[in-house]
Scaffold this motif. Sequence first.
Motif, PDB file in Angstrom:
ATOM      1  N   MET A 161       0.835  -1.229   0.015  1.00  0.00           N
ATOM      2  CA  MET A 161       0.122  -0.070  -0.188  1.00  0.00           C
ATOM      3  C   MET A 161       0.779   1.220   0.156  1.00  0.00           C
ATOM      4  N   SER A 162       2.130   1.013  -0.016  1.00  0.00           N
ATOM      5  CA  SER A 162       2.828   2.211   0.149  1.00  0.00           C
ATOM      6  C   SER A 162       3.906   2.319  -1.102  1.00  0.00           C
ATOM      7  N   LEU A 163       4.369   3.638  -1.387  1.00  0.00           N
ATOM      8  CA  LEU A 163       5.493   3.873  -2.397  1.00  0.00           C
ATOM      9  C   LEU A 163       6.855   3.951  -1.957  1.00  0.00           C
ATOM     10  N   ASP A 164       6.819   3.550  -0.719  1.00  0.00           N
ATOM     11  CA  ASP A 164       8.292   3.640  -0.106  1.00  0.00           C
ATOM     12  C   ASP A 164       9.003   2.115  -0.343  1.00  0.00           C
ATOM     13  N   TYR A 165      10.387   2.354  -0.107  1.00  0.00           N
ATOM     14  CA  TYR A 165      11.345   1.245  -0.160  1.00  0.00           C
ATOM     15  C   TYR A 165      12.235   1.712   1.012  1.00  0.00           C
ATOM     16  N   GLU A 166      12.810   0.481   1.617  1.00  0.00           N
ATOM     17  CA  GLU A 166      13.701   0.721   2.644  1.00  0.00           C
ATOM     18  C   GLU A 166      14.981  -0.021   2.464  1.00  0.00           C
ATOM     19  N   LEU A 167      16.232   0.479   2.691  1.00  0.00           N
ATOM     20  CA  LEU A 167      17.639  -0.338   2.595  1.00  0.00           C
ATOM     21  C   LEU A 167      17.649  -0.862   3.993  1.00  0.00           C
ATOM     22  N   GLN A 168      17.716  -2.127   4.298  1.00  0.00           N
ATOM     23  CA  GLN A 168      17.917  -2.646   5.634  1.00  0.00           C
ATOM     24  C   GLN A 168      19.045  -3.765   5.701  1.00  0.00           C
ATOM     25  N   HIS A 169      19.653  -3.667   6.850  1.00  0.00           N
ATOM     26  CA  HIS A 169      20.735  -4.517   7.212  1.00  0.00           C
ATOM     27  C   HIS A 169      20.052  -5.283   8.285  1.00  0.00           C
ATOM     28  N   ALA A 170      19.896  -6.701   8.310  1.00  0.00           N
ATOM     29  CA  ALA A 170      19.264  -7.199   9.377  1.00  0.00           C
ATOM     30  C   ALA A 170      17.729  -6.714   9.756  1.00  0.00           C
ATOM     31  N   GLU A 171      16.916  -6.417   8.711  1.00  0.00           N
ATOM     32  CA  GLU A 171      15.845  -5.653   9.389  1.00  0.00           C
ATOM     33  C   GLU A 171      15.908  -4.336   9.878  1.00  0.00           C
ATOM     34  N   GLU A 172      16.945  -3.815  10.220  1.00  0.00           N
ATOM     35  CA  GLU A 172      17.134  -2.409  10.373  1.00  0.00           C
ATOM     36  C   GLU A 172      17.091  -1.481   9.282  1.00  0.00           C
ATOM     37  N   CYS A 173      16.302  -0.364   9.470  1.00  0.00           N
ATOM     38  CA  CYS A 173      16.279   0.308   8.138  1.00  0.00           C
ATOM     39  C   CYS A 173      17.338   1.436   8.282  1.00  0.00           C
ATOM     40  N   ILE A 174      18.245   1.345   7.228  1.00  0.00           N
ATOM     41  CA  ILE A 174      19.424   2.480   7.224  1.00  0.00           C
ATOM     42  C   ILE A 174      19.236   3.432   6.094  1.00  0.00           C
ATOM     43  N   GLY A 175      18.071   3.224   5.188  1.00  0.00           N
ATOM     44  CA  GLY A 175      18.079   4.361   4.162  1.00  0.00           C
ATOM     45  C   GLY A 175      16.554   4.080   3.543  1.00  0.00           C
ATOM     46  N   THR A 176      15.944   5.103   2.915  1.00  0.00           N
ATOM     47  CA  THR A 176      14.647   5.056   2.521  1.00  0.00           C
ATOM     48  C   THR A 176      14.399   5.719   1.240  1.00  0.00           C
ATOM     49  N   LEU A 177      13.653   5.275   0.204  1.00  0.00           N
ATOM     50  CA  LEU A 177      13.431   5.936  -1.133  1.00  0.00           C
ATOM     51  C   LEU A 177      11.817   6.022  -1.012  1.00  0.00           C
ATOM     52  N   ARG A 178      11.292   7.331  -1.272  1.00  0.00           N
ATOM     53  CA  ARG A 178       9.996   7.436  -1.245  1.00  0.00           C
ATOM     54  C   ARG A 178       9.527   8.038  -2.742  1.00  0.00           C
ATOM     55  N   PHE A 179       8.508   7.486  -3.347  1.00  0.00           N
ATOM     56  CA  PHE A 179       8.101   8.011  -4.393  1.00  0.00           C
ATOM     57  C   PHE A 179       6.914   8.898  -4.199  1.00  0.00           C
ATOM     58  N   ARG A 180       6.651  10.201  -4.683  1.00  0.00           N
ATOM     59  CA  ARG A 180       5.557  11.006  -4.289  1.00  0.00           C
ATOM     60  C   ARG A 180       4.224  10.278  -4.745  1.00  0.00           C
ATOM     61  N   SER A 181       4.338   9.888  -5.865  1.00  0.00           N
ATOM     62  CA  SER A 181       3.098   9.276  -6.482  1.00  0.00           C
ATOM     63  C   SER A 181       3.530   8.001  -7.340  1.00  0.00           C
ATOM     64  N   SER A 182       2.335   7.368  -7.804  1.00  0.00           N
ATOM     65  CA  SER A 182       2.741   6.231  -8.509  1.00  0.00           C
ATOM     66  C   SER A 182       2.906   6.407  -9.929  1.00  0.00           C
ATOM     67  N   TRP A 183       2.371   7.576 -10.399  1.00  0.00           N
ATOM     68  CA  TRP A 183       2.614   7.728 -11.748  1.00  0.00           C
ATOM     69  C   TRP A 183       3.862   8.824 -12.092  1.00  0.00           C
ATOM     70  N   GLY A 184       4.269   9.350 -11.240  1.00  0.00           N
ATOM     71  CA  GLY A 184       5.502  10.591 -11.180  1.00  0.00           C
ATOM     72  C   GLY A 184       6.805   9.624 -10.955  1.00  0.00           C
ATOM     73  N   THR A 185       7.710  10.418 -11.359  1.00  0.00           N
ATOM     74  CA  THR A 185       9.112   9.802 -11.099  1.00  0.00           C
ATOM     75  C   THR A 185       9.957  10.624 -10.312  1.00  0.00           C
ATOM     76  N   LEU A 186       9.268  11.718  -9.331  1.00  0.00           N
ATOM     77  CA  LEU A 186      10.070  12.425  -8.227  1.00  0.00           C
ATOM     78  C   LEU A 186       9.943  11.600  -7.206  1.00  0.00           C
ATOM     79  N   ALA A 187      11.188  11.172  -6.537  1.00  0.00           N
ATOM     80  CA  ALA A 187      11.567  10.397  -5.416  1.00  0.00           C
ATOM     81  C   ALA A 187      12.424  11.082  -4.234  1.00  0.00           C
TER      82      ALA A 187
END
Length: 170
Positions: free
Chosen positions: A20-46
């Motif tokens: 349900m989210s447009l977010d991605y997480e960079l994880q190490h052993a399930e710990e979030c060390i970075g995120t990438l969030r798209f503003r919309s599912s049609w656009g390319t701005l993140a």
Amino acid sequence: MQQIRAFAGRELKWVRPSLMSLDYELQHAEECIGTLRFRSSWGTLATAESGEGCWTFKRVGFMQTSATIRACGSEAEIAAFRNHAWTGGGALELPDGREYRANSNFWMTKFGFTTAAGEPVVEFQQIGGLLKLSATVEIHPDATAIAELPWMVMLGWYITVLQHRDAGSS
């Protein structure tokens, strides 16, 4: 969040925690060390964030696409990625003239950046997933000295997500 460069040589993974989210997480052993969030599912701005900072990525162009890289809150480009669609890669160009090559395989299950001399910087492997795209990430230990490394790890995933989006819509 911790600094990405501290995880060179360790097992990292890009995951999409929720459908349900447009977010991605960079994880190490399930710990979030970075995120990438798209503003919309049609656009390319993140927006990408890690312990080292915050950046925005935006794809521009139609036939000859490129992606701009900016620090959050700034209008100044800190780099540009030029896509070479027919060769499965591209070039990351920095204002000081340095360039990193990007390469992908035909199946889009691997993607990575190398130096102009061909030395690996970061590799994304086992890229896949029908509904929840994910990949393992390997940051090469020699790459920790590269100032741009944190946002390169984020940009590589951004490019990968857009490639898979484009492939799914064609």
